[in-house]
Design a protein around this motif. Structure first.
Motif, PDB file in Angstrom:
ATOM      1  N   CYS A   1      55.241 -56.899  71.313  1.00 51.23           N
ATOM      2  CA  CYS A   1      56.361 -56.785  70.904  1.00 51.23           C
ATOM      3  C   CYS A   1      56.801 -57.189  70.122  1.00 51.23           C
ATOM      4  CB  CYS A   1      56.805 -57.157  71.912  1.00 51.23           C
ATOM      5  SG  CYS A   1      57.031 -57.024  73.895  1.00 51.23           S
ATOM      6  N   ASN A   2      55.802 -57.687  68.885  1.00 54.29           N
ATOM      7  CA  ASN A   2      56.691 -57.976  67.635  1.00 54.29           C
ATOM      8  C   ASN A   2      56.063 -57.122  66.526  1.00 54.29           C
ATOM      9  OD1 ASN A   2      56.239 -60.442  69.311  1.00 54.29           O
ATOM     10  ND2 ASN A   2      57.428 -61.232  68.317  1.00 54.29           N
ATOM     11  N   THR A   3      56.967 -56.542  65.371  1.00 53.76           N
ATOM     12  CA  THR A   3      56.132 -56.384  63.913  1.00 53.76           C
ATOM     13  C   THR A   3      55.714 -57.207  63.414  1.00 53.76           C
ATOM     14  OG1 THR A   3      58.219 -54.479  63.903  1.00 53.76           O
ATOM     15  CG2 THR A   3      57.095 -54.996  61.942  1.00 53.76           C
ATOM     16  N   GLY A   4      54.418 -56.694  62.817  1.00 58.82           N
ATOM     17  CA  GLY A   4      53.220 -58.008  62.429  1.00 58.82           C
ATOM     18  C   GLY A   4      52.534 -58.241  62.197  1.00 58.82           C
ATOM     19  N   PHE A   5      52.244 -58.045  64.080  1.00 58.65           N
ATOM     20  CA  PHE A   5      51.198 -58.566  65.179  1.00 58.65           C
ATOM     21  C   PHE A   5      50.603 -57.548  65.888  1.00 58.65           C
ATOM     22  CE2 PHE A   5      54.327 -62.144  65.001  1.00 58.65           C
ATOM     23  CZ  PHE A   5      53.577 -63.486  64.881  1.00 58.65           C
ATOM     24  N   ASP A   6      49.304 -57.429  65.774  1.00 59.13           N
ATOM     25  CA  ASP A   6      48.298 -57.542  66.727  1.00 59.13           C
ATOM     26  C   ASP A   6      48.059 -57.789  68.034  1.00 59.13           C
ATOM     27  OD1 ASP A   6      49.330 -54.649  65.023  1.00 59.13           O
ATOM     28  OD2 ASP A   6      47.350 -56.063  63.434  1.00 59.13           O
ATOM     29  N   CYS A   7      47.395 -56.613  68.860  1.00 56.24           N
ATOM     30  CA  CYS A   7      46.566 -57.117  69.864  1.00 56.24           C
ATOM     31  C   CYS A   7      44.814 -57.259  69.704  1.00 56.24           C
ATOM     32  CB  CYS A   7      46.829 -56.597  71.412  1.00 56.24           C
ATOM     33  SG  CYS A   7      45.492 -56.764  72.841  1.00 56.24           S
ATOM     34  N   ILE A   8      44.870 -58.373  69.547  1.00 59.67           N
ATOM     35  CA  ILE A   8      43.142 -58.673  68.876  1.00 59.67           C
ATOM     36  C   ILE A   8      42.244 -59.435  69.911  1.00 59.67           C
ATOM     37  CG2 ILE A   8      41.955 -60.010  66.615  1.00 59.67           C
ATOM     38  CD1 ILE A   8      43.821 -58.275  66.362  1.00 59.67           C
ATOM     39  N   VAL A   9      41.110 -59.223  70.141  1.00 60.53           N
ATOM     40  CA  VAL A   9      40.556 -59.671  70.918  1.00 60.53           C
ATOM     41  C   VAL A   9      40.009 -61.605  70.151  1.00 60.53           C
ATOM     42  CG1 VAL A   9      37.532 -60.271  71.991  1.00 60.53           C
ATOM     43  CG2 VAL A   9      39.116 -58.381  71.768  1.00 60.53           C
ATOM     44  N   GLU A  10      39.974 -62.217  70.756  1.00 59.91           N
ATOM     45  CA  GLU A  10      39.644 -63.813  71.351  1.00 59.91           C
ATOM     46  C   GLU A  10      38.198 -63.934  71.160  1.00 59.91           C
ATOM     47  OE1 GLU A  10      40.471 -68.640  70.503  1.00 59.91           O
ATOM     48  OE2 GLU A  10      41.859 -67.105  72.159  1.00 59.91           O
ATOM     49  N   ASP A  11      37.822 -63.951  72.742  1.00 56.23           N
ATOM     50  CA  ASP A  11      36.733 -63.862  72.584  1.00 56.23           C
ATOM     51  C   ASP A  11      36.575 -63.321  73.316  1.00 56.23           C
ATOM     52  OD1 ASP A  11      37.331 -65.642  74.998  1.00 56.23           O
ATOM     53  OD2 ASP A  11      37.683 -67.479  73.905  1.00 56.23           O
ATOM     54  N   ASP A  12      35.495 -63.202  74.679  1.00 55.37           N
ATOM     55  CA  ASP A  12      34.957 -62.750  75.829  1.00 55.37           C
ATOM     56  C   ASP A  12      36.163 -62.437  77.821  1.00 55.37           C
ATOM     57  OD1 ASP A  12      33.098 -61.713  74.804  1.00 55.37           O
ATOM     58  OD2 ASP A  12      31.853 -63.060  75.687  1.00 55.37           O
ATOM     59  N   THR A  13      36.828 -63.962  77.054  1.00 51.77           N
ATOM     60  CA  THR A  13      38.494 -64.415  77.891  1.00 51.77           C
ATOM     61  C   THR A  13      39.100 -64.017  77.765  1.00 51.77           C
ATOM     62  OG1 THR A  13      37.842 -66.732  77.331  1.00 51.77           O
ATOM     63  CG2 THR A  13      36.818 -65.799  79.014  1.00 51.77           C
ATOM     64  N   PHE A  14      39.871 -63.775  76.781  1.00 55.63           N
ATOM     65  CA  PHE A  14      40.990 -63.848  75.967  1.00 55.63           C
ATOM     66  C   PHE A  14      41.848 -62.866  74.948  1.00 55.63           C
ATOM     67  CE2 PHE A  14      44.964 -64.828  73.681  1.00 55.63           C
ATOM     68  CZ  PHE A  14      45.793 -64.729  74.545  1.00 55.63           C
ATOM     69  N   MET A  15      42.523 -61.802  75.205  1.00 55.38           N
ATOM     70  CA  MET A  15      42.590 -61.277  73.460  1.00 55.38           C
ATOM     71  C   MET A  15      44.050 -61.244  73.655  1.00 55.38           C
ATOM     72  SD  MET A  15      43.009 -57.218  75.366  1.00 55.38           S
ATOM     73  CE  MET A  15      40.838 -57.374  75.857  1.00 55.38           C
ATOM     74  N   GLY A  16      44.795 -61.601  72.420  1.00 59.16           N
ATOM     75  CA  GLY A  16      46.414 -62.127  72.785  1.00 59.16           C
ATOM     76  C   GLY A  16      46.551 -61.083  71.127  1.00 59.16           C
ATOM     77  N   CYS A  17      48.214 -61.654  71.313  1.00 63.68           N
ATOM     78  CA  CYS A  17      49.023 -61.111  70.212  1.00 63.68           C
ATOM     79  C   CYS A  17      48.971 -61.654  68.746  1.00 63.68           C
ATOM     80  CB  CYS A  17      50.523 -60.514  70.518  1.00 63.68           C
ATOM     81  SG  CYS A  17      50.328 -58.933  71.623  1.00 63.68           S
ATOM     82  N   THR A  18      48.349 -61.895  68.249  1.00 64.89           N
ATOM     83  CA  THR A  18      48.225 -62.468  66.840  1.00 64.89           C
ATOM     84  C   THR A  18      48.757 -61.495  66.050  1.00 64.89           C
ATOM     85  OG1 THR A  18      47.651 -64.415  65.900  1.00 64.89           O
ATOM     86  CG2 THR A  18      45.866 -61.859  66.026  1.00 64.89           C
ATOM     87  N   GLN A  19      49.566 -62.684  64.335  1.00 67.88           N
ATOM     88  CA  GLN A  19      49.591 -62.022  63.583  1.00 67.88           C
ATOM     89  C   GLN A  19      49.086 -61.754  62.683  1.00 67.88           C
ATOM     90  OE1 GLN A  19      52.945 -64.700  61.606  1.00 67.88           O
ATOM     91  NE2 GLN A  19      54.109 -63.453  60.479  1.00 67.88           N
ATOM     92  N   THR A  20      49.196 -60.303  62.095  1.00 67.85           N
ATOM     93  CA  THR A  20      48.839 -60.131  61.259  1.00 67.85           C
ATOM     94  C   THR A  20      48.702 -59.534  59.329  1.00 67.85           C
ATOM     95  OG1 THR A  20      48.404 -57.562  61.745  1.00 67.85           O
ATOM     96  CG2 THR A  20      46.703 -58.889  62.652  1.00 67.85           C
ATOM     97  N   VAL A  21      50.235 -59.637  59.682  1.00 66.30           N
ATOM     98  CA  VAL A  21      51.403 -59.231  58.554  1.00 66.30           C
ATOM     99  C   VAL A  21      52.262 -60.020  58.640  1.00 66.30           C
ATOM    100  CG1 VAL A  21      52.145 -57.421  56.907  1.00 66.30           C
ATOM    101  CG2 VAL A  21      50.096 -56.922  58.776  1.00 66.30           C
TER     102      VAL A  21
END
Length: 357
Positions: A253-273
């Protein structure tokens, strides 16, 4: 491994147990290409309707009577309900004679392996629909939701949704426990936000039928009891917020955040810009994250207008603006107000200081 026939070692020709040789009958490969399949490879999976089953000699469940693996020749076979010997009208492979005339391949229709079970669509009642591999939904026997492995393939028209069993768990295609518009909701008493019933309520017509609607009024509802069953469904954002799991939405939902894989159990929205009015700065991923990109962050998007004759939620428009005090945004707000533009053109409006809000 692709080898020209003339370069194939003599030992390979005599060692049937070591390799399976097949001349391709598929588009995109030369007719004389030889494919060598080693024994250390996994056994080939069964094939679907129209797919090559030469090596597996088995077909997935399908059709009204099941699918049979039929051979065209020693180099190609495919799954079908029936097969007629000779040239098939759709045949595109063949040979040219010395006068340049094309001769399509003929099918031998030799049966390879056993016929598969019928497809789920072949069963017409819930009593005979095999629940161990099919599901009965919306008055028909369908493929089970778990057979669809991606969000794009998960079929809403079959009563499936892409969701998670746990808040931060992995997402999968699963049966929707709620009803879509037109489906009977008298038993589940809930409406599906994912399948077109966001903001709808389950209203009863009588003791035997209820369905999801935005409201229960109008001349065509005179014979309805309009008893409300369950709560009004919520409007899904369709995206995940910063720091939350995005396995279900695959969109942030947030601008500047992408949906990224952390590991086999979690992918989350983390800031990339890191973005502001004046600059955009790249932000490194958290340490230890795998970093596979799944989906972007949401920016501005248009909400589709109601279709002709479709009920609407209201006829007035309320707008608001948040501006940063002591910044150029103040003058932009004043300019819009002077010209009755932007939010000042709405039926009602409010202005907020962004620091306070």
């Amino acid at each position: 491994l692709l080898l020209a026939p003339a370069l194939l070692p003599r030992a390979a020709a005599g060692t049937a147990a070591a390799a399976a040789l097949a001349r391709s009958g598929r588009p995109g490969l030369p007719r004389d290409t030889t494919i060598v399949v080693g024994l250390d490879e996994e056994a080939p999976a069964c094939a679907g309707d129209g797919e090559n089953c030469l090596h597996s000699k088995c077909c997935w469940a399908g059709g009204k009577r099941g699918l049979q693996c039929y051979a065209k020749d020693a180099y190609w076979a495919s799954c079908a309900e029936t097969c007629e010997k000779g040239v098939h009208p759709s045949e595109t492979h063949g040979t040219y004679d010395q006068w340049g005339k094309f001769h399509p391949d003929e099918w031998s229709c030799e049966r390879l392996g056993k016929r598969s079970e019928p497809g789920c669509e072949a069963y017409e009642t819930s009593e005979v629909c095999p629940t161990e591999r099919c599901m009965w939904r919306a008055g028909r026997c369908n493929k089970p939701c778990w057979q669809f492995s991606s969000k794009a393939a998960c079929p809403g028209d079959l009563g499936c949704i892409w969701d998670t069993k746990e808040e931060a768990g992995p997402a999968a295609c699963m049966p929707d426990p709620c009803a879509s518009p037109g489906e009977d909701c008298s038993e589940n008493r809930c409406c599906s936000s994912q399948r077109g019933a966001a903001g709808f309520t389950c209203f009863a017509k009588d003791a035997t039928y209820a369905t999801c609607m935005p409201s229960c009024d109008g001349d065509d509802k005179q014979d309805w009891s309009c008893k409300q069953l369950g709560n009004r469904s919520r409007f899904e954002t369709g995206c995940a917020w910063a720091g939350k799991s995005c396995a279900k939405e695959q969109l942030c939902c947030n601008t500047g955040f992408d949906c990224i894989v952390e590991d086999d159990t979690f992918m989350g929205c983390t800031q990339t810009v890191q973005k502001s009015t004046w600059f955009a700065k790249q932000v490194p991923l958290p340490a230890g994250w795998r970093g596979t990109f799944v989906g972007p962050g949401r920016t501005e998007y248009a909400v589709p207008a109601a279709a002709e004759g479709e009920p609407v939620s209201g006829t007035s428009l309320y707008c608001f603006m948040a501006f940063l005090p002591d910044s150029p945004e103040v003058q932009l707000m004043k300019l819009a107000k002077m010209h009755s533009a932007s939010i000042f053109g709405c039926d009602a409006h409010d202005v907020f200081h962004s620091w306070k809000s």
